[in-house]
Design a protein around this motif. Structure first.
Motif, PDB file in Angstrom:
ATOM      1  N   UNK A 272      -6.231  -0.188   0.040  1.00  0.00           N
ATOM      2  CA  UNK A 272      -5.932  -1.546   0.286  1.00  0.00           C
ATOM      3  C   UNK A 272      -4.361  -1.480   0.188  1.00  0.00           C
ATOM      4  N   UNK A 273      -4.039  -2.673   1.042  1.00  0.00           N
ATOM      5  CA  UNK A 273      -2.695  -3.191   1.445  1.00  0.00           C
ATOM      6  C   UNK A 273      -2.413  -4.237   0.979  1.00  0.00           C
ATOM      7  N   UNK A 274      -1.293  -4.630   0.484  1.00  0.00           N
ATOM      8  CA  UNK A 274      -0.802  -5.971   0.124  1.00  0.00           C
ATOM      9  C   UNK A 274       0.526  -6.424   0.921  1.00  0.00           C
ATOM     10  N   UNK A 275       0.740  -5.486   1.527  1.00  0.00           N
ATOM     11  CA  UNK A 275       2.188  -5.943   2.375  1.00  0.00           C
ATOM     12  C   UNK A 275       1.916  -5.817   4.027  1.00  0.00           C
ATOM     13  N   UNK A 276       0.762  -5.932   4.516  1.00  0.00           N
ATOM     14  CA  UNK A 276       0.545  -6.040   6.175  1.00  0.00           C
ATOM     15  C   UNK A 276       0.514  -4.770   6.367  1.00  0.00           C
ATOM     16  N   UNK A 277       0.082  -3.709   5.751  1.00  0.00           N
ATOM     17  CA  UNK A 277      -0.100  -2.075   6.287  1.00  0.00           C
ATOM     18  C   UNK A 277       1.245  -1.268   6.171  1.00  0.00           C
ATOM     19  N   UNK A 278       2.259  -1.833   5.530  1.00  0.00           N
ATOM     20  CA  UNK A 278       3.429  -0.965   5.334  1.00  0.00           C
ATOM     21  C   UNK A 278       3.092  -0.040   4.152  1.00  0.00           C
TER      22      UNK A 278
END
Length: 860
Positions: A272-278
């Motif tokens: 899971x990402x919560x920062x657009x894939x960073x």
């Protein structure tokens, strides 16, 4: 049942229950051996039987397609490489699986290429739309898609923006609700796209589009990670979730919660990402390294996920934490998942049993619903999806089936074997991969092995829904073979396709039109160059049909009796270069027919099961599973050809028909610097001529016959290369998507190269010598030989040499380069007897050693 990851237990599982394990995942397991797996699975499946049930036939097809994909990639010992080794070696992706951001669709071609510098570009030559059904009620379509995304226009449905993804062929976009389509990922076309989803469906504020790469369902192609687009799907950049070559990862379909929050499954983890894939966090870790997590379905904050071993997992907080509903199923295959309008989850296992799960219940639990679905075949979860709307359950497997009474009764409503209105259901192409709801009423979309369909049921009890094909123009056809006749501008081509039969270009009312030719998997092709109405289309495991007056109006042609026992699934057919009634077939050995395929005789080459055939005149070369053999007397006797590379196996061969001791060959596998070889002694010794090539898979080498110097073309896993004389190899032309090139044909009368790609259809480019940078001085107009009459009607061709001091050598050859006459021309009028030359278009190439004159003639 404890999950096994060692190779010995894998083999045991294959033998005891071949379809209960995923042989496709064997590529990720240490110690897996291609040849052992192939032998074991083929033994378990038994001999192919075209009259078997659809389920049994599909088992063979899915396995043999997987085996064909890996055949040229594994090393000589059967060890699996990473599927992206060539992409890395050619500089398209880096060691972490990120696309080189300095590259784009135009820059991926070698800028040192002479053809690129001359501005020559590849052209797609079709079909761009589904061929005419030609009387085939369940006709083939353009090719397999994996997922679908739609942006609705507020007032005009014709302005809806659609996206589809393909396992080979990239991402395609339509701005007019599917009327026309444009490819958006051609520089990564050969890397599959499993899913495409967005953070918004507002056409005026489209948000971020995410794609999951690879081929989750068939697992032919691994994943290089998750990419995203910030410009409405025009370009794509990697997120931080990318994979190195060693990872051999799979990524599943996506859950996109908002522009920054995305969930995806991998072999072992839910990420899971919560920062657009960073950055990506492992929010769930499976007990097994090859669980292949996914597919997902979300309703509100609730998400359910399956794995490839029957497990089910649930999150009630948008994927932050997960619980296990089923640790591992008895059927050891994944579940299809969806929800209804109330948020109740529906899951269907590999046996066809539907269960429900209500997260709002006091004590949520899985509960069986109805009975096992009849006619349920997922082919080992290759195709498995589910949708529920207003009480109607629609299940996608080989066929589309549904139930309107909570799973107690099941009907076939999308029938891939549909024959007429008395058949069950409506026509729907086989192998449905994803389903979703559309608009009001009982309207759905699905993607399958033929493309994208919109399906509308008039009511819950409707068993013959309206089916609208929406992906005309999405050119993702996967070719095995192509054959040509003299004219590129008329009825000149037949192509054989994986899963989508064959397409034949024929004259319909004076217009060249693509029409359907029936086959199943179209594995090989041929056209009689003296009578282009005589066409051949091979199907899997040695089956062959012939159309004596074209396939138009005769979709299945005439079924020929061939020696199918022991024939390869993807087999090879070759026509004699100057006697078109003579054919050579690659079966358990090489066979010959002198009567257009009506009867066959074994030439007993001793090479084993045949994988490749090349012939010019009476010179015949075959590559078999156990040996490479040659014959100079049309198969009457044979001698051995040495392998060019001790650590690899020859997979194609070409020869100079004017000096048959000169041979060219390619080898399989990833051995750096060992790609193409040349022999000047008939194959006893070889010289490496691979300079200029990256370490990529080579598929086929072809010599341009009858020229003044050596001109070679090479089909690879990443397009086409060419080489002239002592120059190094260079990329040929501009604009060809980065996909595997399975077959190359030179049209000598048009000086064009025609190539069949695996996933982006059929392409051509000019290969005239001046285009290739070959320096040839043309004979002056005054001194040019005069060729007459043209057309030749009475079997006599005159060639007049105008300059009394000039003497020319000539070669006359046909559309496929077959030499029909050659000799010397003296000053004055030279009379040539062409009465025994078959009807057709020919090229006469004449040279005095310093200058060249090339002219076309027609013999009637």
């Amino acid at each position: 049942m404890k999950k096994t990851i060692t190779f010995l237990l894998l083999v045991f599982t294959i033998v005891s229950h071949s379809q209960s394990i995923d042989y496709k995942s064997a590529t990720t397991l240490k110690g897996s051996n291609y040849y052992e797996i192939v032998n074991q699975v083929r033994e378990e499946l038994g001999a192919y039987n075209k009259n078997a049930s659809k389920t049994e036939i599909k088992k063979h097809k899915q396995f043999e397609r997987w085996a064909y994909f890996w055949k040229d990639r594994v090393d000589v010992d059967g060890n699996f490489p990473n599927a992206f080794t060539g992409w890395y070696n050619s500089g398209i992706i880096d060691a972490k699986g990120r696309v080189n951001q300095n590259l784009n669709a135009s820059k991926l071609n070698n800028t040192n290429s002479k053809t690129s510098n001359s501005g020559q570009s590849w052209s797609n030559i079709g079909p761009q739309e589904v061929p005419d059904a030609n009387g085939y009620p369940n006709n083939p379509q353009l090719g397999r898609l994996t997922n679908f995304l739609r942006y609705e226009h507020a007032t005009d449905a014709n302005q809806n923006v659609l996206f589809v993804s393909a396992p080979v062929g990239g991402v395609w976009k339509s701005t007019n609700n599917g009327t026309t389509w444009t490819p958006k990922l051609d520089f990564l076309a050969g890397i599959g796209v499993t899913d495409i989803k967005s953070s918004s469906t507002d056409i005026n504020n489209p948000g971020i589009i995410y794609i999951s790469t690879g081929d989750y369902d068939a697992k032919h192609i691994n994943s290089i990670g998750v990419y995203k687009s910030t410009d409405f799907g025009e370009t794509y950049q990697p997120t931080d979730l990318t994979f190195s070559l060693e990872d051999k990862e799979i990524t599943s379909n996506l859950i996109v919660i908002d522009a920054n929050t995305v969930i995806v499954g991998t072999n072992k983890y839910i990420k899971k990402t919560t920062n657009g894939g960073t950055t990506w966090t492992n929010v769930f870790a499976h007990n097994y390294d090859d669980a292949v997590l996914g597919k997902f379905h979300r309703n509100g904050n609730n998400i359910m996920c399956s794995d490839s071993w029957g497990g089910l997992f649930f999150s009630s907080n948008n994927g932050t934490t997960w619980s296990t509903l089923i640790s591992e199923g008895n059927d050891t295959a994944r579940h299809a998942i969806t929800t209804d309008e109330t948020g109740v989850f529906y899951v269907q296992n590999d046996n066809g049993q539907v269960s429900t799960y209500n997260p709002a219940a006091a004590t949520p639990a899985l509960a069986n619903l109805g009975v096992l679905a009849t006619g349920y075949s997922t082919q080992g979860s290759y195709n498995q999806c589910l949708a529920v709307k207003n009480g109607l359950i629609v299940s996608g497997v080989v066929d589309g089936i549904n139930s309107d009474d909570s799973g107690n009764t099941w009907y076939v409503t999308l029938n891939n074997s549909w024959s007429d209105n008395t058949s069950e259901g409506s026509y729907g192409h086989a192998d449905i991969h994803e389903i979703g709801t559309l608009d009001s009423g009982y309207s759905f979309w699905n993607v399958n092995d033929g493309g994208l369909n919109f399906v509308t049921y008039s009511n819950i009890a409707d068993e013959k829904p309206t089916v609208e094909y929406k992906s005309n123009g999405v050119i993702v056809t996967q070719l095995y073979s192509v054959a040509i006749t003299p004219e590129t501008s008329t009825d000149n081509i037949i192509m054989g396709n994986q899963d989508n039969d064959g397409y034949s270009l024929e004259m319909v009312g004076g217009t060249p039109t693509w029409v359907t030719a029936g086959a199943g998997d179209g594995t090989c092709t041929a056209i009689d160059y003296s009578n282009p109405q005589i066409r051949y289309l091979g199907a899997q495991n040695g089956a062959l049909t012939r159309a004596d007056n074209g396939f138009l109006g005769d979709v299945w042609g005439t079924s020929l009796t061939t020696p199918t026992a022991g024939a390869p699934f993807v087999w090879t057919l070759k026509m004699h270069s100057t006697i078109p009634t003579t054919l050579y077939g690659g079966f358990a050995d090489v066979y010959k027919s002198t009567n257009k395929g009506d009867t066959w005789s074994n030439l007993n080459s001793g090479a084993g099961k045949i994988e490749y055939i090349e012939t010019f005149g009476d010179n015949l070369f075959v590559i078999g599973e156990t040996a490479v053999k040659k014959s100079s007397n049309d198969g009457a006797s044979w001698s051995s050809v040495n392998q060019p590379e001790a650590s690899a196996k020859m997979n194609s061969i070409s020869l100079d028909q004017n000096n048959t001791n000169t041979l060219y060959a390619t080898v399989n596998g990833y051995i750096d610097g060992s790609k193409v070889f040349k022999s000047i002694d008939g194959g006893s010794n070889w010289t490496n001529i691979s300079d200029g090539l990256p370490n990529i898979i080579t598929k086929q080498v072809v010599l341009k016959q009858n020229q003044g110097q050596e001109i070679l073309f090479l089909g690879t896993e990443l397009g086409v290369y060419f080489k002239t004389g002592t120059d190094n190899w260079a990329k040929l032309g501009e604009g060809l998507p980065n996909v595997v090139v399975n077959d190359i044909e030179i049209n000598y009368t048009q000086d064009k190269l025609v190539v069949g790609t695996y996933g982006r259809g059929l392409w051509e480019i000019s290969v005239s010598n001046n285009t290739l940078g070959v320096d040839e001085v043309q004979v002056s107009t005054v001194d040019a030989p005069s060729v007459y009459p043209n057309p030749v009607n009475e079997g006599v061709l005159n060639i007049k040499i105008n300059n009394s001091s000039n003497h020319f050598n000539y070669k006359m050859y046909n559309v496929i380069g077959g030499l029909v006459k050659n000799g010397k021309l003296n000053s004055g009028v030279n009379t040539l007897d062409v009465s025994n030359v078959a009807t057709g278009i020919y090229v006469v190439r004449m040279t005095d050693g310093n200058t060249v004159s090339t002219q076309k003639i027609i013999i009637k």
